[in-house]
Each structure stands twice: as C-alpha cells, then as structure tokens.
Motif scaffolding. Structure first.
Motif, short mmCIF file in Angstrom:
data_model
loop_
_atom_site.label_atom_id
_atom_site.label_comp_id
_atom_site.label_asym_id
_atom_site.label_seq_id
_atom_site.Cartn_x
_atom_site.Cartn_y
_atom_site.Cartn_z
N LEU A 7 -43.65 -5.75 -20.37
CA LEU A 7 -43.21 -6.12 -19.02
C LEU A 7 -42.16 -5.11 -18.60
CD1 LEU A 7 -43.25 -8.30 -16.70
CD2 LEU A 7 -41.31 -9.35 -17.88
N VAL A 8 -42.44 -4.36 -17.54
CA VAL A 8 -41.51 -3.34 -17.04
C VAL A 8 -40.87 -3.86 -15.76
CG1 VAL A 8 -41.29 -0.98 -16.19
CG2 VAL A 8 -42.91 -1.50 -18.04
N VAL A 9 -39.55 -3.95 -15.76
CA VAL A 9 -38.80 -4.47 -14.61
C VAL A 9 -37.86 -3.39 -14.10
CG1 VAL A 9 -37.16 -6.22 -13.82
CG2 VAL A 9 -38.91 -6.83 -15.51
N SER A 10 -37.94 -3.11 -12.80
CA SER A 10 -37.01 -2.17 -12.22
C SER A 10 -36.74 -2.54 -10.78
CB SER A 10 -37.52 -0.72 -12.36
OG SER A 10 -38.81 -0.56 -11.84
N GLY A 11 -35.81 -1.81 -10.19
CA GLY A 11 -35.37 -2.06 -8.83
C GLY A 11 -34.04 -1.39 -8.62
N PRO A 12 -33.55 -1.37 -7.40
CA PRO A 12 -32.30 -0.66 -7.13
C PRO A 12 -31.10 -1.31 -7.80
CG PRO A 12 -33.13 -1.74 -5.15
CD PRO A 12 -34.16 -1.94 -6.20
N SER A 13 -30.09 -0.50 -8.03
CA SER A 13 -28.83 -0.99 -8.59
C SER A 13 -28.27 -2.08 -7.69
CB SER A 13 -27.85 0.19 -8.68
OG SER A 13 -26.65 -0.21 -9.26
N GLY A 14 -27.94 -3.25 -8.28
CA GLY A 14 -27.38 -4.36 -7.51
C GLY A 14 -28.40 -5.37 -7.05
N THR A 19 -29.45 -9.41 -14.45
CA THR A 19 -29.21 -10.86 -14.57
C THR A 19 -30.51 -11.58 -14.90
OG1 THR A 19 -27.38 -10.71 -13.00
CG2 THR A 19 -28.33 -12.90 -13.36
N LEU A 20 -31.58 -11.22 -14.20
CA LEU A 20 -32.88 -11.85 -14.45
C LEU A 20 -33.38 -11.53 -15.86
CD1 LEU A 20 -34.51 -11.13 -10.99
CD2 LEU A 20 -33.99 -13.40 -11.93
N CYS A 21 -33.22 -10.29 -16.28
CA CYS A 21 -33.68 -9.91 -17.62
C CYS A 21 -32.87 -10.62 -18.70
CB CYS A 21 -33.60 -8.39 -17.79
SG CYS A 21 -34.88 -7.50 -16.86
N ILE A 98 -38.95 -4.06 -20.79
CA ILE A 98 -38.33 -2.77 -20.51
C ILE A 98 -37.67 -2.87 -19.14
CG2 ILE A 98 -38.68 -0.29 -20.17
CD1 ILE A 98 -41.17 -0.49 -21.93
N GLU A 99 -36.34 -2.84 -19.12
CA GLU A 99 -35.59 -2.78 -17.86
C GLU A 99 -35.25 -1.32 -17.64
OE1 GLU A 99 -31.29 -4.00 -15.96
OE2 GLU A 99 -31.93 -5.02 -17.77
N ILE A 100 -35.78 -0.76 -16.57
CA ILE A 100 -35.73 0.70 -16.41
C ILE A 100 -35.60 1.04 -14.94
CG2 ILE A 100 -38.24 0.93 -16.19
CD1 ILE A 100 -38.10 3.33 -18.06
N ASP A 101 -35.07 2.22 -14.64
CA ASP A 101 -34.96 2.63 -13.24
C ASP A 101 -36.35 3.03 -12.72
OD1 ASP A 101 -35.22 5.13 -14.53
OD2 ASP A 101 -34.07 6.11 -12.96
N VAL A 102 -36.44 3.17 -11.42
CA VAL A 102 -37.73 3.44 -10.77
C VAL A 102 -38.33 4.75 -11.27
CG1 VAL A 102 -38.84 3.92 -8.55
CG2 VAL A 102 -37.22 2.02 -8.76
N GLN A 103 -37.49 5.77 -11.43
CA GLN A 103 -37.97 7.07 -11.91
C GLN A 103 -38.66 6.91 -13.27
OE1 GLN A 103 -34.77 9.89 -12.39
NE2 GLN A 103 -36.11 11.55 -13.04
N ASP A 168 -33.04 -15.93 -4.03
CA ASP A 168 -32.53 -17.06 -4.80
C ASP A 168 -32.83 -16.77 -6.28
OD1 ASP A 168 -31.69 -20.04 -5.07
OD2 ASP A 168 -33.62 -19.91 -6.12
N LEU A 169 -31.79 -16.74 -7.11
CA LEU A 169 -31.94 -16.33 -8.50
C LEU A 169 -32.91 -17.22 -9.27
CD1 LEU A 169 -30.86 -14.16 -10.45
CD2 LEU A 169 -29.17 -15.82 -11.20
N ASP A 170 -32.84 -18.55 -9.09
CA ASP A 170 -33.71 -19.46 -9.84
C ASP A 170 -35.18 -19.26 -9.46
OD1 ASP A 170 -31.63 -20.57 -11.30
OD2 ASP A 170 -31.31 -22.19 -9.85
#
Length: 195
Positions: A7-14, A19-21, A98-103, A168-170
C-alpha cells in the motif's frame, strides 16, 4: 487475509498522511516501510524506527549496490525505499505500508511495482496552509516552499488508483483501511495490542 500486499500512500506535506498511516499501523497486520534518508534526525526520532539515517556517502554506496527500489532528492536530502523488506513482508501475508512523497510514488509506478497507490488530498489549498502553519514546525519561507510543491503534487493525483480527501480524519481513515484490505475495524484484531 492470506496474500500480502503493498500500500503506497502519498500526498502533499500537511495533508494528514502521516497521522493516517500511524493509525493504520496500530493493526498488527500492517508493517511500515522504514525509509532511508540523509537528513538529520528530528527530536524524538529513532534510527531504524522512523528512518534509517545514513550519511551521503553511505546512501550513494547503497544506490550503487542496488539496495533501493527507488530514491529521490527532496528539499536537499536523499530519501529511498529499501528493496529487501518489501519482499519479506508480502511473503508473510502482511500489508506493507509505504508512506512516500509523490516523486517517489511516481518512480514506483514507473518501475511497475504491484501496489495500491493512494493519494491523500487536503480539502483545499487554504486548509493545507492552515494545517502547515498550525504545526508550528516550519519557518514561513519553508511553508511557502511546501505550498508551492503541494500545488504541483496535486496535479499528479489523477495517476493514483484512489484519492482520499482528508476533510474528516475518521472518515478518511475508514476509507484507507478498506483500501488496505483490512475490513471492518470492529472485526479486526485488537488495535490496542500494538504500541
């Protein structure tokens, strides 16, 4: 769940991806990809748990050895995903997160890595700015640089399999659990069992 997955999770800083990971990692069926980096540890970070902290020469040697699935330079520091732990985790039937930046995520897509790619998006640019300022960890010029980078990253979200808008975080967490194949939280192993 018998077969493991990536599972690859990314997105902009902030955007709230960390928190989700962290919440997802409370499930013992999830294993976290510990990235390598050349940046200095932040207060409270532990080598081997948060990152594998390497010198620039160490990092470059490991690139040459083929130890990285992907690597990239971000804000002047090198980051990379180590190849070996992924194979072991998937073989054992776990979700390898894997929590990773978009690049980095785009590199993984280009390499044909079999994974579920999830983009975590903020509800708006204004909310993203409020979150970055509210963290209180960056100077104004760093925040502006992060916002400029976020605008470019948002343009790549169409390349992901799924986009979760973290209003919403939940709700966002429930969507992420489902995409990870972890099912209903009430039916899963106790999340309290993991520190």
């Amino acid at each position: 769940m018998s077969a493991g997955r990536v599972l690859v999770v990314s997105g902009p800083s902030g955007c709230g991806k960390s928190t989700l990971c962290r919440r997802l990692l409370k499930d013992p069926r999830v294993e976290f990809s510990v990235s390598a980096t050349t940046r200095a540890p932040r207060p409270g970070e532990v080598d081997g748990r948060d990152y594998h902290f390497l010198t620039v020469p160490e990092f470059r040697t490991r690139i040459e050895s083929g130890d990285f699935l992907e690597h990239a330079e971000v804000y002047g520091n090198l980051y990379g995903t180590l190849r070996g732990p992924i194979e072991a985790s998937v073989a054992s039937g776990k979700v390898y997160l894997i929590e990773i930046d978009v690049q980095g995520a785009l590199q993984l897509m280009g390499l044909g890595v079999e994974a579920t790619f999830v983009f975590i998006a903020p509800p708006s640019a204004e909310v993203l700015r409020e979150r970055l300022v509210g963290r209180g960890t960056d100077d104004p010029e760093v925040i502006e640089r992060r916002l400029k980078k976020a605008a470019g990253e948002m343009e790549e979200q169409h390349r992901y399999h799924h986009v979760i808008v973290n209003e919403d975080l939940d709700t966002a967490f429930a969507e992420l659990r489902e995409l990870a194949g972890l099912g209903d939280p009430a039916a899963s192993p106790s999340e309290e069992a993991r520190p």
